[in-house]
Design an enzyme around this catalytic site. Structure first.
Site, mmCIF file in Angstrom:
data_model
loop_
_atom_site.group_PDB
_atom_site.id
_atom_site.type_symbol
_atom_site.label_atom_id
_atom_site.label_comp_id
_atom_site.label_asym_id
_atom_site.label_seq_id
_atom_site.Cartn_x
_atom_site.Cartn_y
_atom_site.Cartn_z
ATOM 1 N N ASP A 137 0.796 -1.166 0.038
ATOM 2 C CA ASP A 137 -0.129 0.004 -0.113
ATOM 3 C C ASP A 137 1.008 1.171 0.060
ATOM 4 O OD1 ASP A 137 -2.342 2.032 0.439
ATOM 5 O OD2 ASP A 137 -3.411 0.182 1.399
ATOM 6 N N ASP A 251 -6.309 3.465 -6.669
ATOM 7 C CA ASP A 251 -7.176 3.708 -5.836
ATOM 8 C C ASP A 251 -7.561 5.336 -5.844
ATOM 9 O OD1 ASP A 251 -8.852 3.372 -3.643
ATOM 10 O OD2 ASP A 251 -7.027 3.109 -2.022
ATOM 11 N N GLU A 254 -12.032 8.426 -7.773
ATOM 12 C CA GLU A 254 -13.608 8.946 -7.798
ATOM 13 C C GLU A 254 -13.511 10.159 -8.511
ATOM 14 O OE1 GLU A 254 -13.215 5.431 -5.412
ATOM 15 O OE2 GLU A 254 -12.658 7.521 -4.788
ATOM 16 N N ARG A 333 -10.529 1.088 -7.841
ATOM 17 C CA ARG A 333 -11.672 1.170 -7.203
ATOM 18 C C ARG A 333 -13.120 2.032 -7.858
ATOM 19 N NH1 ARG A 333 -11.227 4.219 -1.275
ATOM 20 N NH2 ARG A 333 -11.545 6.142 -2.649
ATOM 21 N N ASP A 349 -13.445 -0.564 0.871
ATOM 22 C CA ASP A 349 -13.215 -0.628 2.178
ATOM 23 C C ASP A 349 -14.384 -1.168 3.142
ATOM 24 O OD1 ASP A 349 -10.893 0.569 1.482
ATOM 25 O OD2 ASP A 349 -11.627 2.698 2.224
ATOM 26 N N HIS A 407 -6.754 -8.325 2.483
ATOM 27 C CA HIS A 407 -6.041 -7.119 2.515
ATOM 28 C C HIS A 407 -6.744 -6.458 3.668
ATOM 29 C CE1 HIS A 407 -4.830 -2.931 1.876
ATOM 30 N NE2 HIS A 407 -5.901 -2.489 1.636
#
Length: 672
Positions: A137, A251, A254, A333, A349, A407
């Site tokens: 990460d 990630d 958006e 994502r 998440d 994860h």
């Protein structure tokens, strides 16, 4: 299944923990309807603006979008699978993942050094757990800036990745879109070059719009700009020269912004405050993202916000394609229709609890319908502390996510397979090895998705649309047409009730039959078991598992032949080098058809290449053989090494050594 009793769905991509009745990471304005006679149709609105869809009991839908055009597509089916194929004809067929991408992936937010990361891999090896892909990460970055690495905690980063490669493993890094913007000029190449090349989203004064993400003050690449794609490739290429990573985890796309709008606020205009605001989380379009009035190459952010993750995926796919000259592996994502043509998805998440375990099943089935078959959830959950039992059950279900990754967050307890008791480790290892044995079948399903718009994981009603009992089943799923998966989804349970459509189903493990008339069946499910059944009439290609796909791909194959009542079955195997570009399109692959009729099993070579050379068929199990065979012949030669179980009606040929790349025939007889 959506609630049509005056409920509402909002589309506007947004960061956040998954919760009921909120817009989240992706937008897919598509629906499929099952009609009373088992027919189906679908509707897609190709529109990227914020919108509400109101569902009413008539039944009826009302679409309320705040921009764009009303570009509707109606798909007439008439079967559910035909609706999905017609939809994918519009949005694009899924990309073909590399074979290693179907192995087990392991990650945690909190592997703070290369030594910690190495130790994770070492402990997985010591526990004899399969592991194909290790991830890191944000921890590897220098001050959480993308395309950098920490020269202290990750000083030997390239060497660590090389070590993983020598073990037959692969390595994936996270690469968010936002870039740090507050360093002195000349100190951060991605920002400096991006500024010169004009690749960032702009504010009303034509300066880069500055928000706040992990590295602090941050700017956002504009992926609607062709120059941004060229710049992104340059950054990926430059960093890959330093660290030879194999895939990208994209990630926060958006795009996510901790400072809603920008550090300087947003202008007061109709783009920021339109006459109608859909029911977005936070109450405004800028909530946890950038200003809707942000200027982009194609339009204002107001119009293209929901396309941001798709643009990020396209740029990353193309960059990896050029840099590695192998099949790209990208997991994102944020999603939008056509995303599956470029990347896979994980469901974000989610919390470590039994409720979220259950919700992952409809999520996986939905994203397959959306054309994103490479999908999975964080096994054992991301947020909060898992329990040993939950993690075992989640690992068992996760073995049947098309994309399988464990994860979690550094605030939570560790949940790698090796941290649990020996009993739990044995159960997780069993689930992982089961998945690895099924990878040839799974890979073949992905080939069908890539070339024929089929789903990999699918709801039962796709296969049995005329059985209304299947329409609402969301606690089970199927892999292709052949496998029915019935997991435990509740704490403390050692049996599970599953629906079996009206055909014969065979236990994958021992061939025992469930001859269903269309009924629920209670199945024993001890902690080390997930129930998996094979549909009659199907042939599954399996392979002896190992702890990496590099090792398992050279092992002998096994066929499971599940005979129908008439003694027929069919299956196939797609095989190539596992990561080459356009292998099917270039004809560089092997395709084998397996057919069973009465007392004969035969293979037919549809297409052959050298990748199949040296691989053998080592075992065949035939489920549903009515009577004990007296003789078995392989390519016309009688063999004595076979067995038959009277209780389960299973014929086993355990010690074959047939070149899988050559046609063969297996027959059995009941007389002398």
């Amino acid at each position: 299944m959506l609630d049509i009793n005056w409920s509402e769905v909002t589309f506007w991509n947004r960061d956040g923990h998954p919760s009921a009745n909120n817009n989240l990471y992706g937008s897919h304005p598509f629906y499929l309807v099952m009609e009373d006679d088992g027919s189906a149709h679908g509707v897609f609105l190709m529109n990227s603006n914020a919108m509400d869809v109101a569902l009413q009991p008539a039944p009826a839908l009302t679409w309320r979008t705040i921009g764009g055009i009303l570009d509707f597509y109606v798909f007439l089916g008439p079967e559910p699978k035909s609706v999905i194929r017609q939809y994918h004809d519009v949005i694009g067929y899924p990309f073909m993942p590399p074979y290693w991408g179907l192995g087990f992936h392991l990650c945690r937010f909190g592997y703070f050094t290369t030594n910690i990361t190495r130790n994770v891999v070492k402990r997985m090896e010591e526990a004899k757990m399969p592991l194909d892909v290790q991830w890191n990460d944000l921890d590897y970055m220098d001050e959480r800036r993308i395309f950098t690495y920490n020269k202290e905690n990750f000083s030997d980063f390239p060497a660590m990745v090389d070590e993983f490669h020598k073990k037959g493993m692969r390595y994936v890094i996270i690469v968010d879109p936002a870039l740090s913007s507050d360093g002195p000029p000349g100190t951060y190449k991605p920002y400096d070059t991006g500024l010169k090349r004009g690749v960032f989203i702009l504010n009303e004064t034509d300066q880069p719009l500055v928000g706040r993400v992990w590295p602090g003050p941050s700017v956002f690449p504009d992926f609607t700009n062709p120059e941004t794609h060229r710049w992104w490739y340059d950054m990926v290429n430059s960093f890959h020269d330093e660290v030879p990573f194999d895939g990208m985890w994209i990630d926060m796309n958006e795009p996510s912004n901790f400072e809603s709008g920008s550090l300087d606020g947003c202008p007061k205009n109709e783009l920021e405050n339109p006459p109608y605001i859909p029911g977005v989380r936070g109450g405004s379009l800028k909530s946890y993202t950038v200003c809707a009035s942000g200027k982009q190459y194609l339009s204002r952010h107001y119009d293209v916000h929901c396309l941001y993750g798709l643009g990020h995926a396209i740029a990353s796919n193309r960059a990896l394609n050029k840099v590695r000259r192998k099949r790209p592996f990208v997991i994102s994502r944020s999603t939008f229709p056509s995303h599956g043509h470029y990347a896979g998805h994980w469901t974000g998440d989610i919390s470590s609890d039994w409720e979220n375990l259950y919700y992952t099943i409809p999520a996986v089935m939905l994203f397959n319908m959306f054309g994103i078959p490479l999908v999975g959830a964080d096994i054992c959950g991301f947020a909060g502390n898992t329990t040993e039992e939950l993690c075992v059950r989640w690992s068992q279900l996760g073995a049947f996510y098309p994309f399988m990754r464990n994860h979690n967050d550094f605030h939570s307890q560790s949940q790698e397979p090796y941290v649990f008791s020996q009993k739990a480790q044995a159960a997780i290892r069993k689930a992982l090895l089961l998945r690895y044995s099924l990878l040839p079948y799974l890979y073949t399903l992905f080939h069908k998705a890539h070339t024929a718009a089929e789903t990999v994981a699918r709801p039962l009603f796709f296969e049995f649309p005329s059985d209304p009992n299947t329409w609402t089943v969301d606690h089970q799923m199927m892999w292709g047409e052949a496998l029915l998966i019935t997991p435990v989804l509740q704490q403390g349970k050692t049996e599970v009730k599953g629906y079996f459509p009206p055909v014969t189903w065979y236990s994958l493990y021992d061939g025992s039959a469930v001859r269903s008339k269309g009924q629920y069946v209670v199945l024993p499910t001890p902690l080390d078991t997930i129930n998996v059944h094979v549909r009659e009439g199907c042939i599954l290609p399996l392979q002896l598992p190992n702890t990496t796909t590099t090792a398992s791909r050279i092992n002998p194959f096994k066929l499971i032949v599940a005979l129908s009542e008439s003694g027929a079955a069919r299956g196939e195997l797609f095989w190539d080098d596992g990561e080459g570009l356009l292998t099917f399109e270039r004809g560089d692959y092997t395709h084998i058809l397996f057919l069973a009729t009465s007392n004969i099993i035969a293979s037919t070579l549809i297409h052959v290449n050298s990748q199949i050379d040296g691989l053998t068929l080592g075992e065949v199990s035939v489920f549903g053989v009515a009577n004990p065979p007296q003789k078995v012949f392989v390519n016309g030669v009688s063999i004595s090494d076979f067995s038959f179980r009277l209780d389960t009606k299973v014929l086993s040929l355990p010690k074959l050594s047939l070149p899988i790349g050559m046609e063969f025939t297996i027959t059995w007889s009941w007389g002398n």
